[in-house]
Write an enzyme that holds these catalytic residues in place. Structure first.
Site, mmCIF file in Angstrom:
data_model
loop_
_atom_site.group_PDB
_atom_site.id
_atom_site.type_symbol
_atom_site.label_atom_id
_atom_site.label_comp_id
_atom_site.label_asym_id
_atom_site.label_seq_id
_atom_site.Cartn_x
_atom_site.Cartn_y
_atom_site.Cartn_z
ATOM 1 N N HIS A 195 -38.062 29.643 28.218
ATOM 2 C CA HIS A 195 -37.269 29.566 29.441
ATOM 3 C C HIS A 195 -36.702 30.907 29.895
ATOM 4 O O HIS A 195 -36.667 31.210 31.078
ATOM 5 C CB HIS A 195 -36.144 28.563 29.215
ATOM 6 C CG HIS A 195 -35.301 28.297 30.398
ATOM 7 N ND1 HIS A 195 -35.700 27.470 31.429
ATOM 8 C CD2 HIS A 195 -34.082 28.759 30.752
ATOM 9 C CE1 HIS A 195 -34.750 27.428 32.345
ATOM 10 N NE2 HIS A 195 -33.752 28.197 31.957
ATOM 11 N N TYR A 205 -23.643 23.049 39.143
ATOM 12 C CA TYR A 205 -24.477 21.880 38.897
ATOM 13 C C TYR A 205 -24.017 20.721 39.759
ATOM 14 O O TYR A 205 -24.804 20.029 40.389
ATOM 15 C CB TYR A 205 -24.429 21.482 37.414
ATOM 16 C CG TYR A 205 -25.281 22.360 36.548
ATOM 17 C CD1 TYR A 205 -24.848 23.629 36.176
ATOM 18 C CD2 TYR A 205 -26.544 21.953 36.134
ATOM 19 C CE1 TYR A 205 -25.656 24.461 35.416
ATOM 20 C CE2 TYR A 205 -27.345 22.773 35.359
ATOM 21 C CZ TYR A 205 -26.899 24.029 35.011
ATOM 22 O OH TYR A 205 -27.689 24.839 34.253
ATOM 23 N N ASP A 253 -34.915 29.283 36.387
ATOM 24 C CA ASP A 253 -33.721 28.427 36.305
ATOM 25 C C ASP A 253 -33.101 28.306 37.709
ATOM 26 O O ASP A 253 -33.841 28.110 38.675
ATOM 27 C CB ASP A 253 -32.739 29.006 35.275
ATOM 28 C CG ASP A 253 -31.711 27.982 34.816
ATOM 29 O OD1 ASP A 253 -30.631 27.934 35.419
ATOM 30 O OD2 ASP A 253 -32.017 27.238 33.884
#
Lengths: 474, 470
Positions: free
Chosen positions: A450, A395, A245
């Site tokens: 993930h 982000y 990630d």
């Protein structure tokens, strides 16, 4: 020769008047090319930054002490949480929704009932404190990290420092199951050679117990630089890196920034830019003749049908990313005020990103892979530190600079890639080579999604170890 | 010789004639079939809980009043008191979303000055009703004109709100339409206004089944208008209201006298549109662009593409995971207010994000804004309101039948300058084939009825005037 000729040109014939400038151009051209090609292997600029509040105090050195830290909680904190859980307002889902509309509210009520009545935060805090935690100030903010040394080192074995970086919506806690496998492999029947690690897991600034940056512009490059400074402060000159990630992007930036400090880079998620006409052609051909474009059978199995898996699935799963990359303060506001809302938002990812088929289950398949205690402990880290908004700002800071998440330059350090089958996006080795020029190992993992370290710690540990063993033998 | 003989030539002549006839028929059929007006089929449905009962549906229209309780208020205040805020980044204004320093001021007003009981009385000043259609309770406001000049009849006007709005957005414009004379407007046309709440919004019950989309809403509202005894009516809408009223015009074109919109969105992107984006700035006339169109649309990358990308995060997540994103908002009134009020900043004026307070109170007053938020809070409808995005988009954009059909009903478009994206008449007329009026409004943004009620009312009146003349 050219220079000599040039010097003699004053006496040479007119023929040289043409040859000399041409030759000069040739040499000049080669010089330019050589300089530019050196530039290509050049490392990413390290730069500098300051993220504290207000004006930076230029006088006086920054406090470089490393202070031990213990997570604490209080009855007041738990009572406040319980009060909010008790007053939660739910919305009935449409009939037959399962997890297709997001987190199923009937199942959410069950999770909250467990959280209210059985989950023991005092006990979980003790679990969190079993590894040594520290704080240190870098670039104006407090960086939190855990540092676990092996309790027993077999004679003659070198201990490799390993920095492991988490992502969103995870935390340093994701590594709690894998740490013992890496610091004490023998005890866990993992004798994959002579590799033993001491593990450092920091929290990305703005996540968990690391202070959030007060200035805009804090992206993965800044994070990479801070983590290099951290390792330096801990006395390490060379170390291994592992990440998935955001951790994958941060560790990649670290390898681009200071390759001489990175012995090896291990990733369980690879981000490469898939644009370009050539890539498009290879994607179209790959559906029929994968071997022609460098795709293995397993690659083909994982990336086709292309539109479905790479376009529709991504569109369906990236709403959160779009919102957080544009309006993080809005998105996180309610989540920092409603623990139930926070849990729904975070745990939805632990369902869908672990296995896409979990969308069809009424309970999102969460408890088939994780325990509620571990899932809620991760949520509590976001809750007690009030870090959901700052975690989302990451982000915006990263995507506004570089929407394609393009690697600034290539990575030449030895790289190992563990490709998990249920990862959101599969990156075949041939595509990874665009950025990672020195792939030592590339493994198709048999199962897992993930949150690799959290879900399949043994598989991931084994892959890290066999990668490091190969690198050490080089 | 054989070729030249009269029998052969007449035979050939006949064959040629046949070929031409066939070709001609094909061409004519093709031409006419393009002009064939296809209606959108009415969408039957049943949205109640569990199985549809065998008994006949209750079609009574029951009066309704908004109510509140002490418990509701004290619960709200408790949550406002315990709100946890996150400090904004230095000098970030509204670039990261709503600024929490400004939000704290709003919450303080909400706790100390905002009077929900008084606002409930304001809400109740217009008659409201509920009636069951297709298994769910539909809430609507129905305002008749207080007086009608001799010989005039009130024209029924259906006005449909959007997200994150509600029927309350129309409270300022309703008196201008039902009683224009008292507000300095011409009383040539007087309306009785019906403002329903979209199922899943406010006091309308949320559908319990999947697939309740804009065509379902249009069908429900069609049934509502018929039940109220109207065989002909006008419709007005923006945001989701734009789509629902458009669908209504496609379902029942013979019942709709006129369609007025303050938002037009293009979902079927054709080659000509792409071309007009690339070349429209240099050759506006070629694509039917007016000067004002060019001013509002270009540079397209910034005003069209980039702006949509920056503003559509909410759209993306609501169209995919509504139950997740709405969960926390239904539990935290501060979170709900933050989420909703941010839109009243960025959709009123794109420049407002550079202001520390988001410019929210420059165009609206806090009482109105918080009343709208309270409607979402007290009815607990934020999640179901978001589901509407998923139901409309889950099958894809540009793939639905209603997106492919045109609208032949006389249409009036009021184009506000600060709308999120500008749609020129040249694009709108590909879908709305009978545009009677298209006006560039001098000011105003997305929430036209709330922000510029007089401008919008005047445009509706002039549109209706044009339709009635024809």
């Amino acid at each position: 020769n050219t220079i000599l000729c040039f010097l003699r040109s004053f006496e040479c014939s007119q023929k040289n008047a043409v040859l000399v400038p041409v030759a000069a151009l040739g040499v000049g051209g080669m010089l330019v090319y050589w300089l530019r090609s050196r530039h290509k292997i050049e490392t990413m600029e390290m730069g500098n930054g300051w993220w504290g509040s207000g004006e930076r105090r230029l006088k006086g050195k920054e406090d470089e002490s490393i202070r031990p830290f213990k997570i604490v909680t209080s009855d007041k904190e738990i009572e406040d949480l319980h009060r909010r859980l008790d007053q939660a307002r739910y919305t009935p889902h449409v009939e037959g929704a399962a997890f297709h509309y997001g987190f199923n509210s009937s199942y959410l009520q069950k999770v909250v009932a467990y959280w209210r009545n059985q989950f023991d935060w005092h006990k979980q805090v003790e679990v969190l404190n079993k590894y040594p935690h520290f704080h240190t100030t870098i670039e104006g903010i407090d960086i939190h990290f855990i540092h676990v040394k092996p309790s027993y080192v077999p004679h003659g074995r070198a201990v490799q420092p390993l920095l492991m970086v988490h992502g969103w919506p995870g935390s340093f806690y994701e590594f709690y199951k894998i740490i013992p496998l890496l610091t004490e492999p023998a005890r866990h029947n993992l004798n994959e050679g002579d590799v033993v690690f001491e593990v450092i897991c920091p929290s990305i600034p703005g996540y968990g117990f690391s202070e959030a940056p007060h200035q805009p512009g804090f992206d993965s490059v800044a994070t990479a630089r801070i983590f290099h400074k951290l390792m330096n402060r801990l006395g390490f000159k060379e170390y291994y890196l592992q990440g998935g990630d955001w951790g994958s992007r941060v560790t990649t930036n670290m390898a681009q920034m200071l390759p001489q400090s990175v012995r090896g880079l291990h990733l369980n998620v690879v981000f490469v830019n898939k644009q370009g006409f050539g890539r498009l052609i290879s994607i179209m051909l790959g559906a029929y003749v994968p071997w022609l474009v460098g795709l293995s059978r397993e690659d083909a199995r994982r990336i086709y049908p292309f539109m479905q898996k790479n376009v529709y699935d991504i569109l369906r799963e990236s709403g959160y990313l779009h919102l957080q990359a544009t309006k993080p303060d809005t998105a996180g506001c309610g989540l920092n005020d409603s623990p139930v809302g926070l849990a729904a938002y975070i745990l939805e990812k632990f369902s869908t990103w672990t296995d896409k088929s979990f969308l069809n289950k009424d309970d999102g398949g969460l408890e088939s892979k994780y325990s509620l205690d571990e899932l809620l402990t991760n949520v509590m880290i976001y809750w007690v530190t009030s870090s959901i908004v700052s975690s989302m700002r990451y982000y915006k800071e990263n995507f506004s600079k570089d929407p394609n998440l393009n690697a600034h330059s290539s990575v030449h350090v030895p790289t190992g890639i563990a490709a998990f089958p249920q990862e959101i996006l599969h990156t075949p080795r041939t595509w990874a080579k665009d950025v990672y020029k020195n792939i030592i190992t590339y493994t198709y993992m048999p199962r897992g999604g993930h949150f690799a370290a959290f879900e399949e710690p043994k598989l991931l540990a084994q892959d890290i170890m066999q990668f490091v063993r190969k690198v050490e033998q080089l | 010789n054989r070729l030249g003989s009269p029998e052969f030539s007449s035979l050939a002549g006949i064959m040629l004639l046949e070929v031409f006839l066939v070709l001609g028929t094909v061409i004519i059929y093709f031409l006419f079939s393009k002009k064939k007006e296809e209606t959108l089929p009415f969408k039957e449905g049943w949205w109640g809980k569990g199985q549809k009962p065998d008994t006949e549906e209750d079609t009574t229209i029951r009066p309704f009043k908004v109510e509140t309780t002490e418990e509701e208020l004290s619960d709200l205040f408790r949550r406002l008191d315990q709100a946890r805020f996150t400090e904004p980044l230095e000098n970030s204004c509204f670039h990261y979303g709503i600024n929490s320093v400004y939000l704290k001021k709003v919450v303080s007003y909400w706790k100390n000055q905002f009077n929900w009981k008084k606002q409930v009385e304001i809400l109740n000043k217009y008659p409201q009703f509920k009636t069951k259609i297709q298994g769910i309770d539909i809430h609507f406001v129905h305002v008749k004109p207080p007086r009608l000049p001799e010989g005039q009849s009130a024209k029924p006007l259906l006005m449909v709100h959007g997200w994150p709005g509600s029927f309350y957005e129309f409270y300022k414009i309703i008196p201008l339409l039902t009683d224009p004379a008292s507000h300095g407007l011409s009383d040539e046309h007087i309306f009785e206004v019906i403002c329903p709440s979209i199922p899943g919004y406010g006091f309308s019950e949320a559908p319990h089944k999947k697939d309740f989309d804009s065509v379902s809403a249009a069908s429900v509202f069609y049934e509502l208008m018929l039940r109220l005894g109207f065989s002909e009516f006008y419709a007005q809408g923006g945001d989701w209201g734009w789509l629902i009223c458009t669908n209504l015009a496609q379902i029942a074109p013979n019942h709709m006298r006129g369609l007025h919109l303050n938002l037009v969105s293009v979902t079927k992107v054709g080659f000509s549109q792409v071309l007009s984006v690339l070349l429209g700035r240099c050759f506006p006339g070629l694509f039917g662009f007016q000067e004002e169109d060019v001013r509002r649309m270009f540079p397209f990358l910034e005003k069209g593409f980039y702006r949509i990308l920056m503003e559509s995060g909410y759209f993306h997540i609501q169209a995919t995971k509504p139950d997740t994103v709405g969960c926390g908002l239904n539990d935290s009134p501060v979170g709900l207010a933050a989420y909703i009020l941010e839109k009243f900043s960025s959709w009123a004026d794109v420049e407002f994000q550079n202001l520390e307070d988001g410019g929210v109170e420059r165009k609206f007053n806090l009482d109105d804004l918080l009343t709208n938020v309270m409607i979402y809070w007290v009815s607990g409808c934020i999640v179901s309101s978001m589901r509407f995005y998923k139901e409309n988009l889950k099958k894809g954009i540009g793939t639905q039948k209603h997106e492919k059909l045109t609208v032949q009903v006389p249409t009036g478009i009021a184009s506000f300058p600060n709308e999120i994206m500008h749609t020129p008449q040249a694009w709108a007329q590909k879908k709305y084939t009978n545009i009677v009026s298209f006006n560039f409004m001098p000011r105003g943004g997305h929430f036209a009825a709330l922000e510029e009620p007089e401008l919008l009312a005047k445009d509706i009146l002039q549109f209706v005037g044009k339709v009635e003349k024809e």
